[in-house]
Design a protein around this motif. Structure first.
Motif, PDB file in Angstrom:
ATOM      1  N   ALA A 129       0.833  -1.211   0.000  1.00 54.43           N
ATOM      2  CA  ALA A 129       0.000   0.000   0.000  1.00 54.43           C
ATOM      3  C   ALA A 129       0.858   1.248   0.000  1.00 54.43           C
ATOM      4  O   ALA A 129       0.611   2.199  -0.761  1.00 54.43           O
ATOM      5  N   MET A 130       1.899   1.262   0.835  1.00 50.81           N
ATOM      6  CA  MET A 130       2.758   2.447   0.907  1.00 50.81           C
ATOM      7  C   MET A 130       3.513   2.672  -0.396  1.00 50.81           C
ATOM      8  O   MET A 130       3.678   3.816  -0.838  1.00 50.81           O
ATOM      9  N   ALA A 131       3.968   1.594  -1.009  1.00 50.23           N
ATOM     10  CA  ALA A 131       4.658   1.735  -2.296  1.00 50.23           C
ATOM     11  C   ALA A 131       3.712   2.314  -3.352  1.00 50.23           C
ATOM     12  O   ALA A 131       4.096   3.184  -4.143  1.00 50.23           O
ATOM     13  N   PRO A 289       8.344  12.932   0.476  1.00 52.43           N
ATOM     14  CA  PRO A 289       8.403  11.541   0.943  1.00 52.43           C
ATOM     15  C   PRO A 289       7.057  11.120   1.515  1.00 52.43           C
ATOM     16  O   PRO A 289       6.338  11.928   2.110  1.00 52.43           O
ATOM     17  N   LEU A 290       6.708   9.852   1.328  1.00 50.46           N
ATOM     18  CA  LEU A 290       5.531   9.284   1.973  1.00 50.46           C
ATOM     19  C   LEU A 290       5.963   8.824   3.365  1.00 50.46           C
ATOM     20  O   LEU A 290       6.797   7.937   3.505  1.00 50.46           O
ATOM     21  N   ASP A 291       5.376   9.434   4.383  1.00 49.42           N
ATOM     22  CA  ASP A 291       5.754   9.134   5.759  1.00 49.42           C
ATOM     23  C   ASP A 291       4.760   8.138   6.349  1.00 49.42           C
ATOM     24  O   ASP A 291       3.574   8.160   6.030  1.00 49.42           O
ATOM     25  N   PHE A 292       5.252   7.272   7.213  1.00 48.24           N
ATOM     26  CA  PHE A 292       4.370   6.366   7.934  1.00 48.24           C
ATOM     27  C   PHE A 292       4.801   6.311   9.393  1.00 48.24           C
ATOM     28  O   PHE A 292       5.909   6.691   9.743  1.00 48.24           O
ATOM     29  N   HIS A 293       3.892   5.863  10.240  1.00 48.79           N
ATOM     30  CA  HIS A 293       4.195   5.805  11.661  1.00 48.79           C
ATOM     31  C   HIS A 293       3.991   4.392  12.181  1.00 48.79           C
ATOM     32  O   HIS A 293       2.994   3.738  11.884  1.00 48.79           O
ATOM     33  N   GLY A 294       4.953   3.924  12.942  1.00 48.85           N
ATOM     34  CA  GLY A 294       4.878   2.609  13.552  1.00 48.85           C
ATOM     35  C   GLY A 294       5.975   2.475  14.590  1.00 48.85           C
ATOM     36  O   GLY A 294       6.680   3.432  14.897  1.00 48.85           O
ATOM     37  N   CYS A 295       6.119   1.294  15.150  1.00 47.81           N
ATOM     38  CA  CYS A 295       7.157   1.055  16.135  1.00 47.81           C
ATOM     39  C   CYS A 295       7.346  -0.443  16.298  1.00 47.81           C
ATOM     40  O   CYS A 295       6.609  -1.243  15.691  1.00 47.81           O
ATOM     41  N   ALA A 298       4.160  -2.107  17.678  1.00 45.44           N
ATOM     42  CA  ALA A 298       2.903  -1.914  16.956  1.00 45.44           C
ATOM     43  C   ALA A 298       3.027  -2.004  15.439  1.00 45.44           C
ATOM     44  O   ALA A 298       2.035  -1.853  14.735  1.00 45.44           O
ATOM     45  N   PHE A 299       4.241  -2.254  14.929  1.00 46.38           N
ATOM     46  CA  PHE A 299       4.436  -2.293  13.486  1.00 46.38           C
ATOM     47  C   PHE A 299       3.901  -1.019  12.843  1.00 46.38           C
ATOM     48  O   PHE A 299       4.374   0.067  13.161  1.00 46.38           O
ATOM     49  N   LEU A 300       2.901  -1.132  11.968  1.00 48.18           N
ATOM     50  CA  LEU A 300       2.406   0.036  11.245  1.00 48.18           C
ATOM     51  C   LEU A 300       1.096   0.517  11.859  1.00 48.18           C
ATOM     52  O   LEU A 300       0.127  -0.228  11.959  1.00 48.18           O
ATOM     53  N   ILE A 301       1.089   1.771  12.271  1.00 49.18           N
ATOM     54  CA  ILE A 301      -0.080   2.366  12.904  1.00 49.18           C
ATOM     55  C   ILE A 301      -0.887   3.173  11.895  1.00 49.18           C
ATOM     56  O   ILE A 301      -2.110   3.082  11.843  1.00 49.18           O
ATOM     57  N   ALA A 302      -0.188   3.965  11.090  1.00 51.07           N
ATOM     58  CA  ALA A 302      -0.859   4.848  10.136  1.00 51.07           C
ATOM     59  C   ALA A 302       0.109   5.214   9.024  1.00 51.07           C
ATOM     60  O   ALA A 302       1.328   5.132   9.194  1.00 51.07           O
ATOM     61  N   THR A 303      -0.439   5.635   7.895  1.00 51.58           N
ATOM     62  CA  THR A 303       0.402   6.037   6.763  1.00 51.58           C
ATOM     63  C   THR A 303      -0.224   7.225   6.039  1.00 51.58           C
ATOM     64  O   THR A 303      -1.447   7.389   6.028  1.00 51.58           O
ATOM     65  N   GLN A 304       0.641   8.034   5.454  1.00 46.18           N
ATOM     66  CA  GLN A 304       0.151   9.063   4.551  1.00 46.18           C
ATOM     67  C   GLN A 304      -0.362   8.409   3.272  1.00 46.18           C
ATOM     68  O   GLN A 304      -0.051   7.253   2.977  1.00 46.18           O
ATOM     69  N   THR A 305      -1.139   9.162   2.518  1.00 47.13           N
ATOM     70  CA  THR A 305      -1.534   8.730   1.177  1.00 47.13           C
ATOM     71  C   THR A 305      -0.943   9.730   0.182  1.00 47.13           C
ATOM     72  O   THR A 305       0.042  10.400   0.495  1.00 47.13           O
ATOM     73  N   TRP A 306      -1.520   9.843  -1.000  1.00 44.06           N
ATOM     74  CA  TRP A 306      -0.849  10.604  -2.051  1.00 44.06           C
ATOM     75  C   TRP A 306      -0.959  12.118  -1.908  1.00 44.06           C
ATOM     76  O   TRP A 306      -0.431  12.855  -2.745  1.00 44.06           O
ATOM     77  N   ASP A 307      -1.614  12.615  -0.848  1.00 39.23           N
ATOM     78  CA  ASP A 307      -1.586  14.070  -0.623  1.00 39.23           C
ATOM     79  C   ASP A 307      -0.482  14.452   0.357  1.00 39.23           C
ATOM     80  O   ASP A 307      -0.282  15.631   0.625  1.00 39.23           O
ATOM     81  N   SER A 310      -1.742  14.570   6.539  1.00 35.39           N
ATOM     82  CA  SER A 310      -1.896  13.742   7.732  1.00 35.39           C
ATOM     83  C   SER A 310      -1.988  12.262   7.351  1.00 35.39           C
ATOM     84  O   SER A 310      -2.227  11.911   6.199  1.00 35.39           O
ATOM     85  N   MET A 311      -1.802  11.400   8.359  1.00 37.97           N
ATOM     86  CA  MET A 311      -1.791   9.961   8.120  1.00 37.97           C
ATOM     87  C   MET A 311      -3.157   9.347   8.410  1.00 37.97           C
ATOM     88  O   MET A 311      -3.901   9.825   9.271  1.00 37.97           O
ATOM     89  N   THR A 312      -3.440   8.260   7.711  1.00 41.87           N
ATOM     90  CA  THR A 312      -4.672   7.503   7.895  1.00 41.87           C
ATOM     91  C   THR A 312      -4.384   6.246   8.707  1.00 41.87           C
ATOM     92  O   THR A 312      -3.445   5.500   8.392  1.00 41.87           O
ATOM     93  N   PHE A 313      -5.174   6.013   9.749  1.00 36.44           N
ATOM     94  CA  PHE A 313      -4.998   4.823  10.580  1.00 36.44           C
ATOM     95  C   PHE A 313      -5.311   3.554   9.787  1.00 36.44           C
ATOM     96  O   PHE A 313      -6.199   3.537   8.925  1.00 36.44           O
TER      97      PHE A 313
END
Length: 543
Positions: A129-131, A289-295, A298-307, A310-313
């Protein structure tokens, strides 16, 4: 080969989009149904294992309401006796690998977390999805192709980012260098080799830490003329690419940048510095850059999309609860206080600490990540995404409080330094008291070409802090306090710190001191750094 890999090999990329990116089309009601269903599956697994019985302490929750009422919030201390020993016999499901991040001084060296096969499957979908998001301009605008060249700049296993890279279908792409080789060589050597390979073979995607993406851009613009002639003579494609890049840069009247060499399809980055470096990366690489948040937990919590806003959960990896910021701060200060939590469909715009319960046989139950996020809106109106939007702010338990007016985060201080345009190598900050007055003391190592005085740097960063932190501005306007002190660290302070840590066998995550509140010993070491760094030491720290 995985199912997604098979679909990709067959050219069924729209089906990949539907499977991997479809969560952005969920209504908030459907999002919550998925959360509740996966939580109920997880609760049944927890009831049957030793770890679950330990955390539940006699409770038998069957849904989210019962879980929140009967099971207290947890921290890593509740799991450390089991997970630091990597005990598999007590877990809800047997893991296929373990990953870690830095631990707690004096208690445990690392925070270990198990990863199940089902979790890996979900992560694979999210990496796809992120790619796709990183290289599209609208829904189902699919630009990813077999054998696209991918620069691999993530921290290696057992860090979580190494696991993410493994989940990427690297056998279908031209990873620079190949994942199997990359995991055998030191991180810095890997990044350097990948960069050289990209000169010869081209570059379509970059998967890396935000700071590495910027460092590559900086290093290339500063030293592109120093690339080995032997390397160029043996790589005519690299020489031609370099020549074209130099012409573009000369016509633009500036040093050469990565965007002069490659027109990358997508950049995927992570790290709390993502928003700090956002504009700089765009300037260097030619796209955001497409930024994403995780740890790790929790692995992946949320990611940006093509705008790229802010990130989507993401609903599939863990069950989400949220503690309002005021309640979170109160409970960290008073550990006996149990704050109430909100669910995703109960949120309003504002700041919250994230609490997660693992899905798919993971170990964590009502686990406090300590991550403070801001809910910027309840949906993305521009892209018609009906899921709350977030940005990561900081750790709740790691901020600098100044006179009760403001709590300064690492990200906020970093943003102010960047906005000030000060040329610096790196920085650390801590709270100090001078004549019983609270002060923010910033220790910064200036670059060689810096011409600003300490007084000018202090004034510049002070003005930017007022813009980033309204509460900081109130200190001056309300009580006449200008609480910033700046000390210049000697040249080479951070390089020698890194050498010291490498010689001590420190992990990759410990090669730099923490930006906020470094130990007195670390600070003393950097303040007393010799003014000259030997050539041998310089070579030891080059990326």
């Amino acid at each position: 080969m995985t199912q997604l890999g098979e679909l990709f090999a067959q050219g069924k990329v729209e089906e990949i989009w539907d499977r991997c990116c479809g969560f952005i089309d969920l209504s908030i009601e459907d999002f919550m149904k998925i959360q509740e269903r996966l939580l109920q599956e997880q609760l049944e697994l927890l009831k049957k294992c030793e770890l679950g019985k330990h955390i539940f302490n006699g409770a038998t929750p069957t849904n989210s309401e019962e879980l929140r009422r009967s099971v207290p919030l947890t921290t890593y201390a509740d799991y450390a006796p089991f997970l630091t020993k990597r005990r598999m016999d007590i877990l809800p499901k047997r893991p296929i690998l373990w990953q870690y991040t830095s631990g707690k001084n004096g208690e445990y060296a690392h925070r270990w977390a198990p990863v199940t096969a089902r979790q890996m499957d979900e992560v694979e979908s999210l990496v796809w999805a992120m790619a796709l998001f990183s290289s599209c301009n609208k829904r189902k605008d699919i630009n990813i192709r077999p054998n696209d060249a991918v620069l691999y700049g993530m921290a290696p296993p057992p860090y979580a980012t190494g696991t993410i890279a493994r989940c990427f279908p690297h056998e279908k792409f031209n990873f620079l260098p190949k994942v199997e080789e990359a995991e055998r060589i030191p991180f810095e050597d890997r990044v350097k080799k990948g960069f050289q390979m990209a000169l010869s073979e081209g570059l379509d995607y970059c998967l890396s830490m935000s700071s590495v993406t910027v460092a590559l851009g900086n290093r290339f613009s500063q030293s592109s003329g120093k690339i080995s002639m032997k390397f160029l003579l043996s790589n005519p494609k690299a020489m031609l690419r370099l020549l074209k890049g130099k012409i573009k840069a000369k016509l633009a009247g500036r040093p050469m940048l990565p965007k002069d060499l490659w027109k990358v399809k997508g950049l995927m980055t992570y790290g709390i510095d993502g928003s700090v470096y956002r504009e700089k990366i765009k300037e260097q690489w030619g796209r955001y850059p497409l930024d994403f948040h995780g740890c790790t937990e929790a692995f992946l919590i949320a990611t940006q999309t093509w705008d790229y806003s802010s990130m989507t959960f993401v609903p599939y990896m863990q069950f989400f609860e949220f503690i309002p910021e005021e309640e979170a701060v109160k409970s960290w200060r008073d550990t006996s206080y149990q704050p109430k939590t909100l669910l995703m469909d109960e949120l309003k715009p504002g700041n919250y600490e994230v609490v997660i319960t693992s899905f798919h046989g993971g170990p964590f139950v009502r686990y406090r990540l300590g991550h403070l996020v801001q809910i910027t809106s309840l949906r993305n109106e521009a892209l018609d995404i009906d899921i709350p939007q977030m940005i990561y702010l900081t750790r709740v338990d790691d901020q600098i409080d100044i006179a009760g007016f403001t709590r300064l985060s690492e990200k906020g201080i970093w943003q102010a330094i960047e906005n000030s345009r000060v040329e610096y190598v790196d920085w650390v900050a801590c709270k100090e008291r001078v004549n019983n007055t609270p002060r923010l003391h910033l220790y910064i190592e200036p670059k060689d070409n810096t011409t600003q005085t300490k007084e000018e740097v202090t004034a510049s960063i002070h003005e930017e802090l007022k813009k980033v932190h309204p509460g900081y501005a109130d200190l001056e306007s309300f009580i006449g306090l200008m609480p910033l002190d700046v000390t210049f660290l000697p040249k080479g302070a951070f390089k020698l710190y890194k050498i010291r840590q490498q010689n001590a066998g420190a992990d990759l995550s410990d090669l730099k001191p923490p930006h906020l509140n470094p130990s007195a010993g670390d600070l003393a070491f950097m303040l007393n750094t010799p003014t000259k760094v030997t050539v041998k030491q310089e070579e030891a720290v080059k990326v």
